[in-house]
Scaffold this active site. Sequence first.
Site, PDB file in Angstrom:
ATOM      1  N   GLU A 145      -2.380 -14.230  58.133  1.00  0.00           N
ATOM      2  CA  GLU A 145      -2.088 -15.616  57.934  1.00  0.00           C
ATOM      3  C   GLU A 145      -1.158 -16.130  56.921  1.00  0.00           C
ATOM      4  O   GLU A 145      -0.466 -16.924  57.055  1.00  0.00           O
ATOM      5  CB  GLU A 145      -3.521 -16.300  57.906  1.00  0.00           C
ATOM      6  CG  GLU A 145      -4.280 -16.280  56.494  1.00  0.00           C
ATOM      7  CD  GLU A 145      -5.148 -15.316  56.397  1.00  0.00           C
ATOM      8  OE1 GLU A 145      -4.900 -14.071  57.068  1.00  0.00           O
ATOM      9  OE2 GLU A 145      -6.104 -14.983  55.590  1.00  0.00           O
TER      10      GLU A 145
ATOM     11  N   HIS B 102      -4.351  -9.671  55.635  1.00  0.00           N
ATOM     12  CA  HIS B 102      -4.584 -11.334  55.800  1.00  0.00           C
ATOM     13  C   HIS B 102      -3.183 -11.375  56.601  1.00  0.00           C
ATOM     14  O   HIS B 102      -2.050 -11.810  56.097  1.00  0.00           O
ATOM     15  CB  HIS B 102      -4.633 -12.064  54.278  1.00  0.00           C
ATOM     16  CG  HIS B 102      -6.059 -11.883  53.687  1.00  0.00           C
ATOM     17  ND1 HIS B 102      -6.945 -12.813  54.181  1.00  0.00           N
ATOM     18  CD2 HIS B 102      -6.191 -11.012  52.926  1.00  0.00           C
ATOM     19  CE1 HIS B 102      -7.989 -12.443  53.251  1.00  0.00           C
ATOM     20  NE2 HIS B 102      -7.541 -11.383  52.700  1.00  0.00           N
TER      21      HIS B 102
ATOM     22  N   CYS C  91     -10.063  -9.668  57.577  1.00  0.00           N
ATOM     23  CA  CYS C  91     -10.890  -9.062  56.217  1.00  0.00           C
ATOM     24  C   CYS C  91     -12.226  -8.865  56.288  1.00  0.00           C
ATOM     25  O   CYS C  91     -12.954  -8.011  57.005  1.00  0.00           O
ATOM     26  CB  CYS C  91     -10.322  -9.811  55.118  1.00  0.00           C
ATOM     27  SG  CYS C  91     -10.237  -8.859  53.312  1.00  0.00           S
TER      28      CYS C  91
HETATM   29  N1  GLN Z   1     -15.296  -9.100  50.145  1.00  0.00           N
HETATM   30  C1  GLN Z   1     -14.590  -8.357  50.890  1.00  0.00           C
HETATM   31  C2  GLN Z   1     -13.699  -7.240  50.156  1.00  0.00           C
HETATM   32  O1  GLN Z   1     -13.575  -7.311  48.874  1.00  0.00           O
HETATM   33  C3  GLN Z   1     -13.240  -8.892  51.836  1.00  0.00           C
HETATM   34  C4  GLN Z   1     -12.332  -9.776  51.060  1.00  0.00           C
HETATM   35  C5  GLN Z   1     -11.690 -10.667  51.964  1.00  0.00           C
HETATM   36  O2  GLN Z   1     -12.308 -11.222  52.821  1.00  0.00           O
HETATM   37  N2  GLN Z   1     -10.551 -11.349  51.337  1.00  0.00           N
HETATM   38  O3  GLN Z   1     -13.423  -6.129  50.507  1.00  0.00           O
END
Ligand code: GLN
Length: 540
Positions: free
Chosen positions: A512, A510, A384
């Site tokens: 994970e 994600h 992310c």
């Molecule tokens: N802050 C980033 C976004 O909103 C990444 C979010 C995250 O790592 N879950 O796109």
Amino acid sequence: MNQTKYIFVTGGVTSSLGKGIIAASLAKLLQARGYRTTIQKFDPYINVDPGTLNPYEHGECYVTDDGAETDLDLGHYERFLNVPTSQANNVTTGRVYLSVIEKERRGEFLGKTVQVVPHITNEIKDRMQLLGNSGDFDIVITEIGGTVGDIESLPYIESVRQLVWELGENNGIVIHLTLVPYLAAAGELKTKPTQHSVKTLMESGIKADILVCRTEHEISDELRHKLALFCNVKREAVIQSIDASTIYEVPNLMLEEGLDIVALKKLNLPKKAAPDLKNWNTFLHRLKNPKHTINIGLIGKYVELQDSYKSILEAFIHAGATNETKVNVVSVHSEYLDAKNISEKLQGLDGILVAPGFGERGIEGKIEAVRFARENNLPFFGICLGMQMAVIEYARNVLGLKDANSTEMNQGTAHPVIDLMEEQKDITDKGGTMRLGAWKCDILPNTLAHKIYEKTTILERHRHRYEFNGNYLAQLENAGLKASGVNPDTGLVEIIELENHPFFIGVQYHPEYKSTVANPHPLFVNFVAAMVKNKKSGAK
Ligand code: GLN
């Protein structure tokens, strides 16, 4: 079977006793005996969901396929049971009140005074039975967050009392988890806190059916008898939960203690077959007998609190076992990383994972870490925000766009290589408004991503507002940073990777959240394998 049976898990004496692990372990045993089992968690705080909480508050925010932002205990449920959870599996006081107040505004209470009892408790009871009423489960385990005696837990405890009564004999039982502390000076285990906690529960009209006692030392027969007598439970219903070297050991410990048998007996259910834990125990054996060791740097800014990256740490445990490798995760605080100290701070690491996150704090350190991994052939995995940092790093240091950034960090950047998603531009509310839950991603052939997944379409869970800016795609691809996974409907870049590197991949989603004991996530499995290989070859 026609009647769904309910098990409620409450906690006493202190928080952090591991109710979630006990609930998940019991569910695992019941599932392994052939019962369709699910777990849900009721949290007494007023946030509608944990999505707006800083990870320092309650740890990581876990995300389900259906896009619910939930308590991290749901992650344990999925990792243990290998069955997806949903919005219905996590309810907070905020959500309960919100729906009662919305009903009141719609006039659904027909002029009545709306009160905690019965309106809030009815709403809680309805939600407690939602999954049970679906017909999909034989047994529903409900974990009540917080500690008995807390003011904010009262409506939940009262709801459990009413529901156990309404469900009738043998259809709803209560497990109370407590602490039996060891006083080193006296050299003794103490039962008094447990007695008091059971008494507090009794004052609310609930008699615990089973006591699970957390302890650092074996509880003697004599003490078990004492606990049974003073806490008003059967001797066989005093279950010891001794500290374990890994949470994955707990189902076996609970099996030895007979927790599942006592619960089934109280629910008047047959034992069925002995639990089939063959695959589970194969995993445990591999976990405990590693052939290799690697050190991975987890580059993040919430590193002071282990729970902030819970699912990532667990995914490494699953992937480590698959590779018969002990994975030491070394926390590296991104705020204290810079070009000068990076090689010293990342010394001895076999690979790095740049963690998800929000906001500006610590991002320059993350970008430095990506650069170091890229230039030094150190296996890299970005999740992310970690993936977004890899895009920024490449734009800055390879394309030479010095000012490249995400508009999350710098709205006025000349090169917004990461930008707010179009559909986010009119959103002002923060709660539940990110791009959440499972979205499709098409994987390009002949890529590292394809080699890892061995599939052309995947579904992964998301939680973000910003994305790879498509205007820079051609430029970045020409310079060697490939988009190997893309959302088929919107074209949003989901995976980036580099060729001519031992392992360099970043994902917008994600992975994970989807790693379980039964299905370790292929990205983590391949990342660990790459680190082992790289280490052996002496490349690093
Ligand atoms: N802050 C980033 C976004 O909103 C990444 C979010 C995250 O790592 N879950 O796109």
